[in-house]
Each structure stands twice: as structure tokens, then as C-alpha cells.
Design a protein around this motif. Structure first.
Motif, PDB file in Angstrom:
ATOM      1  N   LEU A  42      -4.890  -9.435  20.660  1.00 32.15           N
ATOM      2  CA  LEU A  42      -5.691  -9.456  19.440  1.00 32.15           C
ATOM      3  C   LEU A  42      -5.862  -8.007  19.010  1.00 32.15           C
ATOM      4  O   LEU A  42      -6.329  -7.183  19.800  1.00 32.15           O
ATOM      5  CB  LEU A  42      -7.052 -10.108  19.710  1.00 32.15           C
ATOM      6  N   VAL A  43      -5.427  -7.681  17.784  1.00 37.26           N
ATOM      7  CA  VAL A  43      -5.478  -6.305  17.323  1.00 37.26           C
ATOM      8  C   VAL A  43      -6.294  -6.191  16.043  1.00 37.26           C
ATOM      9  O   VAL A  43      -6.398  -7.144  15.272  1.00 37.26           O
ATOM     10  CB  VAL A  43      -4.063  -5.722  17.073  1.00 37.26           C
ATOM     11  N   ALA A  44      -6.885  -5.019  15.860  1.00 36.97           N
ATOM     12  CA  ALA A  44      -7.597  -4.678  14.631  1.00 36.97           C
ATOM     13  C   ALA A  44      -6.958  -3.402  14.116  1.00 36.97           C
ATOM     14  O   ALA A  44      -6.875  -2.408  14.839  1.00 36.97           O
ATOM     15  CB  ALA A  44      -9.072  -4.457  14.918  1.00 36.97           C
ATOM     16  N   GLY A  45      -6.483  -3.423  12.868  1.00 34.85           N
ATOM     17  CA  GLY A  45      -5.724  -2.286  12.391  1.00 34.85           C
ATOM     18  C   GLY A  45      -6.084  -1.819  11.004  1.00 34.85           C
ATOM     19  O   GLY A  45      -6.912  -2.417  10.322  1.00 34.85           O
ATOM     20  N   VAL A  46      -5.418  -0.748  10.594  1.00 27.43           N
ATOM     21  CA  VAL A  46      -5.633  -0.125   9.293  1.00 27.43           C
ATOM     22  C   VAL A  46      -4.470  -0.509   8.393  1.00 27.43           C
ATOM     23  O   VAL A  46      -3.330  -0.105   8.627  1.00 27.43           O
ATOM     24  CB  VAL A  46      -5.719   1.408   9.425  1.00 27.43           C
ATOM     25  N   GLU A  47      -4.768  -1.312   7.370  1.00 29.57           N
ATOM     26  CA  GLU A  47      -3.726  -1.728   6.431  1.00 29.57           C
ATOM     27  C   GLU A  47      -3.467  -0.644   5.390  1.00 29.57           C
ATOM     28  O   GLU A  47      -2.335  -0.358   5.037  1.00 29.57           O
ATOM     29  CB  GLU A  47      -4.166  -3.020   5.739  1.00 29.57           C
ATOM     30  N   ARG A  48      -4.539  -0.053   4.874  1.00 31.02           N
ATOM     31  CA  ARG A  48      -4.412   1.000   3.874  1.00 31.02           C
ATOM     32  C   ARG A  48      -5.356   2.139   4.254  1.00 31.02           C
ATOM     33  O   ARG A  48      -6.571   1.982   4.184  1.00 31.02           O
ATOM     34  CB  ARG A  48      -4.768   0.447   2.489  1.00 31.02           C
ATOM     35  N   PRO A  49      -4.819   3.293   4.680  1.00 26.77           N
ATOM     36  CA  PRO A  49      -5.682   4.399   5.105  1.00 26.77           C
ATOM     37  C   PRO A  49      -6.308   5.130   3.916  1.00 26.77           C
ATOM     38  O   PRO A  49      -6.057   4.789   2.757  1.00 26.77           O
ATOM     39  CB  PRO A  49      -4.738   5.309   5.875  1.00 26.77           C
ATOM     40  N   PHE A  50      -7.092   6.156   4.219  1.00 22.81           N
ATOM     41  CA  PHE A  50      -7.739   6.973   3.198  1.00 22.81           C
ATOM     42  C   PHE A  50      -6.709   7.631   2.294  1.00 22.81           C
ATOM     43  O   PHE A  50      -5.584   7.885   2.703  1.00 22.81           O
ATOM     44  CB  PHE A  50      -8.549   8.090   3.837  1.00 22.81           C
TER      45      PHE A  50
END
Length: 147
Positions: A42-50
Motif C-alpha cells: 500500500l503506497v501513498a505518493g505525489v501525483e503532482r509536486p510543487f
């Protein structure tokens, strides 16, 4: 060979909609589960960074540019590449997302918003490492992958 994909490891996703995006492993399922009979995480990620911020921008524009979009999902081990980075334990990756939240769409939405708030907070004020400098692990997760 030892297990190197553990909670807190930063990975790069290789397949699917989020290919090329960075994520943090929150929970591992080495033996699989009933619904997914293969090793996955199970992962949590960054789809669109700053986006880039400059000195002459207004505060309103800066606030909009400092938003990131996140995702949470189950990923097969074959579809991720582990990096050398692990996030600091104070971010507690195990509590970011639980597998019970992933069963309903409301739970997934709630988990995604929690991860987004946590990551935005840590991206703006990154935790420091042993030498007192900002953590390179969080800085790596923050930047867009260049390839």
C-alpha cells in the motif's frame, strides 16, 4: 536475500497511471491477501509536486503554487522500484493510510486528504537529519522525477 521494501521506503512506480511518480510504502503484504494473491504494498505518493516559486509572486499565487496532489493505492512489487531513500520515522508511514480505509471510496478520499496535508506540511518545513540540515529523503520525494 533480505527484505528491503518496508514501510517508509521511497519507491518509484513503473507501471500504470502513476508510472514515473514517487511514493512512500505505508504497509507491505509479502504473502499477498485474499483479494490480491501476490506480493504487494500500500503506497501513498505525489501525483503532482510543487511548482516553482519566485520572489516577485504574490502571497496568493505562492499559496496556490505550493499545493501538491497525492494518491493512495495498492501496487504489485513488480511494478515499483525501491530507492535508497526512506522517510523519517517521525512522519510515521504506518499511520498514513490503513488497508481498512482502502475498502470504501470515502475512506480512500479521507486517506488521500490526510496524506496531502501531511506531505504539504513536511515539504514546506522539512524535518532535519542528524546534522541539522533538511532531510534529503523528503527533498527527493518533493522534487519531480527528471528523465
Amino acid at each position: 536475500m533480505g527484505k528491503f521494501i518496508k514501510a517508509g521506503r521511497v519507491v518509484v512506480l513503473l507501471q500504470g497511471r502513476h508510472a514515473g511518480k514517487k511514493a512512500v510504502v505505508t504497509k507491505v503484504f509479502d504473502e499477498g491477501s485474499k483479494a490480491r494473491p501476490f506480493g504487494h504494498a500500500l503506497v501513498a505518493g505525489v501525483e503532482r509536486p510543487f511548482k516553482k516559486v519566485t520572489k516577485k509572486m504574490s502571497q496568493k499565487k505562492i499559496k496556490n503554487k505550493l499545493r501538491c496532489k497525492c494518491f493512495v493505492k495498492f501496487v504489485n512489487y513488480n511494478h515499483m522500484m525501491p530507492t535508497r531513500y526512506t522517510i523519517p520515522s517521525e512522519m510515521s508511514p504506518a499511520t498514513m493510510v490503513t488497508d481498512q480505509q482502502m475498502t470504501t471510496s470515502d475512506g480512500r478520499k479521507e486517506a488521500r486528504h490526510f496524506v496531502q496535508k501531511l506531505l504539504q506540511e513536511k515539504f514546506i518545513t522539512p524535518p532535519s537529519d542528524k546534522s541539522g540540515r533538511p532531510s534529503k529523503d523528503v527533498a527527493f520525494l518533493r522534487k519531480k522525477l527528471r528523465f
